[in-house]
Design a protein around this motif. Structure first.
Motif, mmCIF file in Angstrom:
data_model
loop_
_atom_site.group_PDB
_atom_site.id
_atom_site.type_symbol
_atom_site.label_atom_id
_atom_site.label_comp_id
_atom_site.label_asym_id
_atom_site.label_seq_id
_atom_site.Cartn_x
_atom_site.Cartn_y
_atom_site.Cartn_z
ATOM 1 N N ALA A 13 42.700 37.689 22.789
ATOM 2 C CA ALA A 13 41.556 37.286 23.605
ATOM 3 C C ALA A 13 40.376 38.169 23.281
ATOM 4 N N HIS A 14 39.219 37.697 23.673
ATOM 5 C CA HIS A 14 38.029 38.543 23.596
ATOM 6 C C HIS A 14 38.164 39.570 24.723
ATOM 7 N N ILE A 15 37.498 40.706 24.561
ATOM 8 C CA ILE A 15 37.516 41.742 25.597
ATOM 9 C C ILE A 15 37.187 41.162 26.964
ATOM 10 N N ASP A 16 37.982 41.538 27.955
ATOM 11 C CA ASP A 16 37.733 41.135 29.349
ATOM 12 C C ASP A 16 38.049 39.688 29.689
ATOM 13 N N HIS A 17 38.637 38.973 28.773
ATOM 14 C CA HIS A 17 38.969 37.589 29.099
ATOM 15 C C HIS A 17 40.256 37.481 29.906
ATOM 16 N N GLY A 18 40.922 38.640 30.103
ATOM 17 C CA GLY A 18 42.034 38.656 31.046
ATOM 18 C C GLY A 18 43.422 38.828 30.454
ATOM 19 N N LYS A 19 43.482 39.336 29.237
ATOM 20 C CA LYS A 19 44.770 39.499 28.570
ATOM 21 C C LYS A 19 45.722 40.401 29.354
ATOM 22 N N SER A 20 45.243 41.593 29.735
ATOM 23 C CA SER A 20 46.126 42.523 30.435
ATOM 24 C C SER A 20 46.537 41.976 31.793
ATOM 25 N N THR A 21 45.625 41.285 32.461
ATOM 26 C CA THR A 21 45.952 40.720 33.765
ATOM 27 C C THR A 21 47.045 39.661 33.611
ATOM 28 N N LEU A 22 46.916 38.816 32.599
ATOM 29 C CA LEU A 22 47.940 37.795 32.366
ATOM 30 C C LEU A 22 49.286 38.452 32.029
ATOM 31 N N LYS A 40 50.322 48.276 37.764
ATOM 32 C CA LYS A 40 49.479 47.241 37.168
ATOM 33 C C LYS A 40 49.090 47.664 35.758
ATOM 34 N N GLN A 41 48.906 46.670 34.930
ATOM 35 C CA GLN A 41 48.450 46.911 33.570
ATOM 36 C C GLN A 41 49.331 47.920 32.849
ATOM 37 N N VAL A 42 50.624 47.673 32.912
ATOM 38 C CA VAL A 42 51.553 48.587 32.249
ATOM 39 C C VAL A 42 51.325 48.633 30.751
ATOM 40 N N LEU A 43 50.787 47.557 30.225
ATOM 41 C CA LEU A 43 50.634 47.533 28.779
ATOM 42 C C LEU A 43 49.526 48.471 28.299
ATOM 43 N N ASP A 44 48.519 48.672 29.145
ATOM 44 C CA ASP A 44 47.449 49.600 28.764
ATOM 45 C C ASP A 44 47.872 51.001 29.169
ATOM 46 N N LYS A 45 48.472 51.722 28.251
ATOM 47 C CA LYS A 45 49.082 52.962 28.685
ATOM 48 C C LYS A 45 48.215 54.203 28.610
ATOM 49 N N ARG A 52 38.551 52.820 30.480
ATOM 50 C CA ARG A 52 37.571 51.938 29.869
ATOM 51 C C ARG A 52 37.981 50.482 29.957
ATOM 52 N N GLY A 53 39.205 50.260 30.438
ATOM 53 C CA GLY A 53 39.665 48.884 30.558
ATOM 54 C C GLY A 53 39.820 48.189 29.228
ATOM 55 N N ILE A 54 40.107 48.949 28.186
ATOM 56 C CA ILE A 54 40.321 48.313 26.895
ATOM 57 C C ILE A 54 41.677 48.735 26.355
ATOM 58 N N LEU A 131 43.018 28.347 28.921
ATOM 59 C CA LEU A 131 41.787 28.742 29.602
ATOM 60 C C LEU A 131 42.111 29.593 30.823
ATOM 61 N N ASN A 132 41.453 30.720 30.935
ATOM 62 C CA ASN A 132 41.666 31.616 32.071
ATOM 63 C C ASN A 132 40.433 31.626 32.972
ATOM 64 N N LYS A 133 40.577 32.221 34.119
ATOM 65 C CA LYS A 133 39.479 32.411 35.090
ATOM 66 C C LYS A 133 38.895 31.104 35.588
ATOM 67 N N VAL A 134 39.748 30.064 35.713
ATOM 68 C CA VAL A 134 39.226 28.796 36.214
ATOM 69 C C VAL A 134 38.860 28.888 37.697
ATOM 70 N N ASP A 135 39.285 29.982 38.349
ATOM 71 C CA ASP A 135 38.934 30.164 39.761
ATOM 72 C C ASP A 135 37.458 30.519 39.952
ATOM 73 N N LEU A 136 36.816 30.993 38.896
ATOM 74 C CA LEU A 136 35.415 31.403 39.025
ATOM 75 C C LEU A 136 34.510 30.205 39.287
ATOM 76 N N GLN A 137 33.507 30.430 40.128
ATOM 77 C CA GLN A 137 32.506 29.399 40.416
ATOM 78 C C GLN A 137 31.828 28.932 39.139
HETATM 79 P P1 GTP Z 1 41.081 44.291 27.057
HETATM 80 O O1 GTP Z 1 42.274 45.082 27.445
HETATM 81 O O2 GTP Z 1 39.866 45.131 26.922
HETATM 82 O O3 GTP Z 1 41.299 43.397 25.906
HETATM 83 O O4 GTP Z 1 40.689 43.323 28.322
HETATM 84 P P2 GTP Z 1 41.606 42.203 28.890
HETATM 85 O O5 GTP Z 1 41.362 40.966 28.120
HETATM 86 O O6 GTP Z 1 42.986 42.706 28.979
HETATM 87 O O7 GTP Z 1 41.002 41.957 30.338
HETATM 88 P P3 GTP Z 1 41.625 42.338 31.741
HETATM 89 O O8 GTP Z 1 42.963 41.706 31.952
HETATM 90 O O9 GTP Z 1 41.544 43.800 31.901
HETATM 91 O O10 GTP Z 1 40.625 41.575 32.706
HETATM 92 C C1 GTP Z 1 39.234 41.839 32.697
HETATM 93 C C2 GTP Z 1 38.643 41.545 34.076
HETATM 94 O O11 GTP Z 1 38.749 40.156 34.395
HETATM 95 C C3 GTP Z 1 39.366 42.281 35.184
HETATM 96 O O12 GTP Z 1 38.400 42.739 36.104
HETATM 97 C C4 GTP Z 1 40.272 41.215 35.800
HETATM 98 O O13 GTP Z 1 40.525 41.462 37.146
HETATM 99 C C5 GTP Z 1 39.437 39.958 35.611
HETATM 100 N N1 GTP Z 1 40.260 38.745 35.533
HETATM 101 C C6 GTP Z 1 41.337 38.541 34.766
HETATM 102 N N2 GTP Z 1 41.817 37.296 34.936
HETATM 103 C C7 GTP Z 1 41.013 36.690 35.848
HETATM 104 C C8 GTP Z 1 40.990 35.404 36.434
HETATM 105 O O14 GTP Z 1 41.807 34.515 36.182
HETATM 106 N N3 GTP Z 1 39.979 35.153 37.317
HETATM 107 C C9 GTP Z 1 39.053 36.079 37.642
HETATM 108 N N4 GTP Z 1 38.128 35.752 38.516
HETATM 109 N N5 GTP Z 1 39.057 37.301 37.098
HETATM 110 C C10 GTP Z 1 40.014 37.605 36.228
#
Ligand code: GTP
Length: 600
Positions: A13-22, A40-45, A52-54, A131-137
């Motif tokens: 995924a691109h940075i912040d697209h939610g990989k670690s959360t998934l 949480k986020q066990v993979l980011d050790k 930095r959330g990366i 597709l992630n983050k479909v909950d966003l407005q």
């Molecule tokens: P890197 O580790 O840098 O590659 O980032 P990442 O892709 O792992 O992103 P991460 O899981 O850290 O999520 C980035 C941000 O998006 C966090 O603030 C999450 O809480 C948020 N986020 C992740 N998934 C969702 C989602 O489905 N909906 C919303 N609204 N936010 C989400």
């Protein structure tokens, strides 16, 4: 678990697209971690990764999952998300058969999505876009789906919509992985063969190797051989990451897990190496191209007394990050230090931050440079890592036929209204625009070739500010090209200060030269004589500034005053001296180096 019931997959995924959360959600769903939110986020050790959330260093975890009455072993192989670490991405991909391409439904496709897609596609992996983050407005899933179709020429119908945050749709992820990603090939009946794709040093266990077992099986006591070095090892422990290392009796064909053997140092573990059973050699797996340093910087202790301690800290840090290259370097101005090579500037920042935070080190890092190449008349080619290695003006004339610099091929994605700014940014950084296409009605994907040196300074910051944060950027190495390079020197009262020298393209000599002289004038304190600051290229002076001499004696105003106040002043002056670097007769404060070396 026979190979048919194993799936090895990753999430890109691109940075912040939610990989670690998934990843966290999947591990919760399968009970590997609890839902309490503690781990949480066990993979980011790494600590810096969390801050930095990366993700910098890939981690992996295994899960058990039941689908249609069958039990599956699912191995999730994590990949870092930043451009600097695409080397880590490709080695993680080599251990799996498919990948989830996670796209933020609000942001749509970004440069890293494109780069990652092609990396995975090139490895022959099954790519499942989701597709992630479909909950966003602001989510526009239909638009994101269209972008996926036009950028990758794949059918995006039936695209999984989810929210890793709320959990919506997450239950359909593993079934999709099982159905769409093929099981690993290989057979337990064949001779043992495994790919080493990651390694780290553990304080208690020593060298730990992550391996993808292609054929056969491995257990405690198995004698294995490294194809790379032909060294023999005896396996002391095997197991899976669950999510911490958890011993198992064996690792079978198709599995991904860790092994601990009698390797003494991490240098013995070559990522990309093939291992086989002693006396049963096999054909080696393709392996990887080793990580190449894109950026070099000098690292010096602020206080020379800290050299030994810093040396130890650097050694410890590089133990778990073999992509940092280390060479000792001595500078006339800064003393003994190192020239370190990094994958990119973020990698360099992370390294510096870890040195300072985890090892309490006080370091001066010089401006980043890229490895230049010099071609000589006699046919030889030399790499130069530091400006000090650059040929003199005389040999430039007599012996050098060409100077070369590295290039990258870059992808920039941005909304149409920033087209003008983005084109201008590329050209002012000596970029050559190759093409641009629309990935939907209003988003542009631009491809251009840029000198790496332009990318490692402030290109990314400018890109973000000129596009108000809407442009994304990714690059890959694109070889060397001829370039008109010169070395700029800084002279203080006629003497050259090696640590302030820099190699650059001829077109930036005048602006940089003037800027450097001006900035130095601001930070050099007045001394008891005039200080002439000059910048020069090819023996020609580019700029000149003078710091006028200081006449007053510091203690003058204390005459007749009490002695302790005088002592205090003198001591203060002495302390000030400690932070100075003496150059010839001229004393330079630490800030002089910092202000000149850190990018504008
Ligand atoms: P890197 O580790 O840098 O590659 O980032 P990442 O892709 O792992 O992103 P991460 O899981 O850290 O999520 C980035 C941000 O998006 C966090 O603030 C999450 O809480 C948020 N986020 C992740 N998934 C969702 C989602 O489905 N909906 C919303 N609204 N936010 C989400």
């Amino acid at each position: 678990y026979p190979p048919e019931r194993i799936r090895n997959f990753s999430i890109i995924a691109h940075i912040d697209h939610g990989k670690s959360t998934l990843a966290d959600r999947l591990l919760e769903l399968t009970g590997v971690i609890s839902k309490t939110g503690k781990n949480k986020q066990v993979l980011d050790k790494l600590k810096v990764e969390r801050e930095r959330g990366i993700t910098v260093k890939a981690q992996s975890a295994s899960m058990f999952y039941e689908h249609m009455g069958q039990k599956y072993l699912m191995n999730l192989i994590d990949t870092p998300g930043h451009v600097d670490f695409s080397y880590e991405v490709s080695r993680s991909l080599a251990a799996c058969q498919g990948t989830i391409l996670l796209v933020d439904a609000a942001q749509g496709i970004q440069a890293q999505t494109v780069a990652n897609f092609y990396l995975a596609f090139g490895e022959g992996l099954e790519v499942i876009p989701m597709l992630n983050k479909v909950d966003l407005q602001t989510a526009e899933p239909a638009r994101a789906a269209k972008q996926i179709e036009s950028a990758f020429e794949i059918d995006a119908g039936g695209l999984l919509h989810m929210s890793a945050k709320t959990g919506l749709g997450v239950d359909q992820v593993l079934p999709a992985v099982i159905e769409k990603i093929p099981p690993p090939g290989g057979s337990s009946g064949r001779p043992f063969k495994a790919l080493l794709f990651d390694t780290w040093y553990d304080r208690y266990q020593g060298v730990v190797c992550l391996m993808a077992v292609k054929d056969g099986a491995i257990r405690k006591g198995t004698r294995i051989v490294s194809n790379h070095s032909k060294t023999k090892y005896e396996v002391a422990e095997v197991g899976i990451m669950y999510p911490e290392p958890t011993p198992t009796t064996s690792l079978q064909a198709g599995q991904v897990g860790y092994i601990v053997c009698n390797m003494k140092s991490i240098a013995e573990a070559h990522v990309g190496d093939t291992f086989y059973r002693d006396k049963e050699p096999v054909e080696a797996l393709p392996g990887f191209v080793p990580a190449k340093s894109m950026v070099f910087a000098g690292v010096f202790p602020i206080d020379a007394d800290e050299f030994d301690r810093l040396d130890e800290s650097i050694q410890k840090l590089t133990l778990n990050d073999s992509s940092v290259s280390v060479h000792k370097e001595t500078s006339a101005a800064l003393g003994q230090g190192w020239r370190l090579g990094f994958l990119g500037t973020l990698h360099m920042d992370v390294f510096r931050q870890r040195l300072e935070e985890e090892y309490d080190a006080n370091v001066l890092i010089t401006a980043p440079t890229v490895p230049y190449q010099i071609k000589y008349r006699d046919g030889s080619t030399h790499f130069i890592r530091t400006p000090a290695d650059f040929p003199s003006a005389i040999s430039m004339q007599d012996a050098v036929v060409a100077t070369m610099e590295p290039f990258v091929s870059a992808t920039v994605i941005f909304p149409e209204q920033y087209m003008g700014q983005m084109f201008e940014l590329c050209t002012t950084h000596r970029g050559e625009i190759q093409n641009h296409t629309f990935i939907d009605e209003s988003r542009v994907m631009l491809k251009c070739r840029l000198p790496t040196a332009e990318v490692v300074t402030d290109f990314f910051d400018k890109l973000k500010s000129k596009s108000q944060g809407f442009a994304s950027f990714d690059y890959e190495e694109a070889g060397y090209g001829e370039s008109d390079l010169v070395k700029m020197e800084v002279l203080l009262n006629g003497e050259s200060v090696d640590a302030l020298a820099a190699v650059m393209h001829r077109s930036s000599v005048v602006t940089t030269g003037r800027d450097m002289a001006r900035r130095l004038k601001e930070v050099i304190r007045r001394q008891l004589f005039d200080i002439i600051i000059q910048t020069a290229a090819n023996g020609k002076i580019v700029a000149r500034e003078t710091v006028k001499q200081l006449r007053k004696n510091v203690t003058a105003k204390c005459y007749g005053g009490d002695i302790s106040r005088k002592m205090k002043l003198l001591n203060k002056q002495k302390e000030g001296k400690k932070r100075m670097k003496k150059f010839g007769k001229v004393e330079l404060p630490q800030e002089a180096f910092l202000s000149v070396m850190t990018s504008k």
